[in-house]
Design a protein around this motif. Structure first.
Motif, PDB file in Angstrom:
ATOM      1  N   ARG A  54       8.427   9.263   2.814  1.00 16.39           N
ATOM      2  CA  ARG A  54       7.966   8.203   1.917  1.00 16.39           C
ATOM      3  C   ARG A  54       7.216   7.118   2.702  1.00 16.39           C
ATOM      4  NH1 ARG A  54      12.607   6.447  -1.596  1.00 16.39           N
ATOM      5  NH2 ARG A  54      12.144   8.434  -2.559  1.00 16.39           N
ATOM      6  N   GLN A  55       7.722   6.751   3.872  1.00 17.42           N
ATOM      7  CA  GLN A  55       7.064   5.746   4.700  1.00 17.42           C
ATOM      8  C   GLN A  55       5.685   6.226   5.152  1.00 17.42           C
ATOM      9  OE1 GLN A  55       9.910   5.030   7.795  1.00 17.42           O
ATOM     10  NE2 GLN A  55      10.983   3.445   6.636  1.00 17.42           N
ATOM     11  N   GLU A  56       5.574   7.512   5.466  1.00 14.56           N
ATOM     12  CA  GLU A  56       4.280   8.066   5.868  1.00 14.56           C
ATOM     13  C   GLU A  56       3.284   7.996   4.707  1.00 14.56           C
ATOM     14  OE1 GLU A  56       5.081  11.985   7.309  1.00 14.56           O
ATOM     15  OE2 GLU A  56       6.056  11.257   9.130  1.00 14.56           O
ATOM     16  N   LYS A  57       3.751   8.316   3.492  1.00 16.13           N
ATOM     17  CA  LYS A  57       2.867   8.249   2.318  1.00 16.13           C
ATOM     18  C   LYS A  57       2.412   6.822   2.062  1.00 16.13           C
ATOM     19  CE  LYS A  57       4.599  12.215  -0.304  1.00 16.13           C
ATOM     20  NZ  LYS A  57       5.223  12.645  -1.569  1.00 16.13           N
ATOM     21  N   VAL A  58       3.352   5.873   2.167  1.00 12.69           N
ATOM     22  CA  VAL A  58       3.007   4.472   1.941  1.00 12.69           C
ATOM     23  C   VAL A  58       1.982   4.006   2.970  1.00 12.69           C
ATOM     24  CG1 VAL A  58       3.931   2.113   2.036  1.00 12.69           C
ATOM     25  CG2 VAL A  58       5.155   3.875   0.765  1.00 12.69           C
ATOM     26  N   GLN A  59       2.181   4.392   4.207  1.00  6.66           N
ATOM     27  CA  GLN A  59       1.234   3.997   5.260  1.00  6.66           C
ATOM     28  C   GLN A  59      -0.150   4.591   5.003  1.00  6.66           C
ATOM     29  OE1 GLN A  59       1.894   1.730   7.516  1.00  6.66           O
ATOM     30  NE2 GLN A  59      -0.194   1.833   8.253  1.00  6.66           N
ATOM     31  N   ALA A  60      -0.187   5.848   4.549  1.00 11.92           N
ATOM     32  CA  ALA A  60      -1.474   6.479   4.249  1.00 11.92           C
ATOM     33  C   ALA A  60      -2.178   5.752   3.106  1.00 11.92           C
ATOM     34  CB  ALA A  60      -1.262   7.954   3.898  1.00 11.92           C
ATOM     35  N   ILE A  61      -1.433   5.375   2.073  1.00 14.73           N
ATOM     36  CA  ILE A  61      -2.031   4.643   0.943  1.00 14.73           C
ATOM     37  C   ILE A  61      -2.520   3.272   1.390  1.00 14.73           C
ATOM     38  CG2 ILE A  61      -1.505   3.576  -1.288  1.00 14.73           C
ATOM     39  CD1 ILE A  61       0.322   5.987  -1.839  1.00 14.73           C
ATOM     40  N   LYS A  62      -1.744   2.602   2.265  1.00 17.43           N
ATOM     41  CA  LYS A  62      -2.169   1.291   2.770  1.00 17.43           C
ATOM     42  C   LYS A  62      -3.495   1.387   3.519  1.00 17.43           C
ATOM     43  CE  LYS A  62       2.226  -1.125   3.365  1.00 17.43           C
ATOM     44  NZ  LYS A  62       3.145  -1.727   4.362  1.00 17.43           N
ATOM     45  N   THR A  63      -3.637   2.402   4.334  1.00 18.24           N
ATOM     46  CA  THR A  63      -4.892   2.538   5.078  1.00 18.24           C
ATOM     47  C   THR A  63      -6.056   2.851   4.133  1.00 18.24           C
ATOM     48  OG1 THR A  63      -4.369   4.855   5.572  1.00 18.24           O
ATOM     49  CG2 THR A  63      -3.812   3.222   7.254  1.00 18.24           C
ATOM     50  N   GLN A  64      -5.793   3.660   3.098  1.00 21.71           N
ATOM     51  CA  GLN A  64      -6.850   3.957   2.129  1.00 21.71           C
ATOM     52  C   GLN A  64      -7.258   2.706   1.360  1.00 21.71           C
ATOM     53  OE1 GLN A  64      -5.402   7.105  -0.386  1.00 21.71           O
ATOM     54  NE2 GLN A  64      -5.688   8.692   1.171  1.00 21.71           N
ATOM     55  N   VAL A  65      -6.281   1.865   0.989  1.00 25.77           N
ATOM     56  CA  VAL A  65      -6.590   0.631   0.270  1.00 25.77           C
ATOM     57  C   VAL A  65      -7.401  -0.307   1.166  1.00 25.77           C
ATOM     58  CG1 VAL A  65      -5.571  -1.464  -0.736  1.00 25.77           C
ATOM     59  CG2 VAL A  65      -4.656   0.789  -1.335  1.00 25.77           C
ATOM     60  N   GLU A  66      -6.995  -0.415   2.432  1.00 29.11           N
ATOM     61  CA  GLU A  66      -7.710  -1.283   3.362  1.00 29.11           C
ATOM     62  C   GLU A  66      -9.136  -0.806   3.602  1.00 29.11           C
ATOM     63  OE1 GLU A  66      -5.237  -1.380   6.826  1.00 29.11           O
ATOM     64  OE2 GLU A  66      -3.781  -2.745   5.919  1.00 29.11           O
ATOM     65  N   ASN A  67      -9.327   0.510   3.612  1.00 31.45           N
ATOM     66  CA  ASN A  67     -10.670   1.070   3.839  1.00 31.45           C
ATOM     67  C   ASN A  67     -11.510   1.086   2.565  1.00 31.45           C
ATOM     68  OD1 ASN A  67      -9.965   1.538   6.496  1.00 31.45           O
ATOM     69  ND2 ASN A  67      -9.415   3.674   6.136  1.00 31.45           N
ATOM     70  N   GLY A  68     -10.850   0.926   1.415  1.00 32.08           N
ATOM     71  CA  GLY A  68     -11.576   0.973   0.149  1.00 32.08           C
ATOM     72  C   GLY A  68     -11.801   2.378  -0.360  1.00 32.08           C
ATOM     73  N   THR A  69     -11.074   3.339   0.160  1.00 31.85           N
ATOM     74  CA  THR A  69     -11.248   4.736  -0.251  1.00 31.85           C
ATOM     75  C   THR A  69     -10.165   5.210  -1.214  1.00 31.85           C
ATOM     76  OG1 THR A  69     -10.021   5.497   1.685  1.00 31.85           O
ATOM     77  CG2 THR A  69     -12.416   5.351   1.901  1.00 31.85           C
ATOM     78  N   TYR A  70      -9.231   4.334  -1.592  1.00 28.08           N
ATOM     79  CA  TYR A  70      -8.147   4.726  -2.486  1.00 28.08           C
ATOM     80  C   TYR A  70      -8.657   4.784  -3.918  1.00 28.08           C
ATOM     81  CZ  TYR A  70      -3.613   4.779  -4.817  1.00 28.08           C
ATOM     82  OH  TYR A  70      -2.541   5.116  -5.599  1.00 28.08           O
ATOM     83  N   THR A  71      -8.441   5.919  -4.566  1.00 24.17           N
ATOM     84  CA  THR A  71      -8.864   6.084  -5.962  1.00 24.17           C
ATOM     85  C   THR A  71      -7.639   6.371  -6.827  1.00 24.17           C
ATOM     86  OG1 THR A  71      -9.278   8.435  -5.606  1.00 24.17           O
ATOM     87  CG2 THR A  71     -11.149   6.947  -5.349  1.00 24.17           C
ATOM     88  N   ILE A  72      -7.690   5.925  -8.056  1.00 24.40           N
ATOM     89  CA  ILE A  72      -6.591   6.103  -8.996  1.00 24.40           C
ATOM     90  C   ILE A  72      -7.017   7.137 -10.032  1.00 24.40           C
ATOM     91  CG2 ILE A  72      -5.181   4.943 -10.729  1.00 24.40           C
ATOM     92  CD1 ILE A  72      -5.686   2.348  -9.191  1.00 24.40           C
TER      93      ILE A  72
END
Length: 87
Positions: A54-72
């Protein structure tokens, strides 16, 4: 004058003690070490793995949000909400 060691019979107490220690340090052939892990300990280990994943998934999402590549995916969110409220 001659002094006789009465009762000692030539036994060296230090040697006797060393022999006892040597025998005590030898592993006994009849005994065997055994480790049993309880079901609670196994559950805790699995829980720790879940927490790490779960921590790994959260970290991956955080990096995507910071990079602007996170899509919903709005369809997946709507589907999840429907399943939650239909239960």
């Amino acid at each position: 004058m001659k002094i006789n060691n009465m009762g000692s019979m030539g036994i060296n107490p230090y040697k006797r003690n060393a022999e006892k220690n040597a025998q005590a340090s030898l592993p006994s052939q009849g005994k065997e070490d055994k480790v049993e892990i309880s079901s609670k300990a196994i559950d805790l280990q699995q829980t720790n793995e879940v927490v790490k994943a779960r921590q790994e998934k959260v970290q991956a999402i955080k990096t995507q949000v910071e990079n602007g590549t996170y899509t919903i995916d709005p369809k997946a969110i709507a589907k999840g909400l429907l399943q939650f409220y239909q239960k």
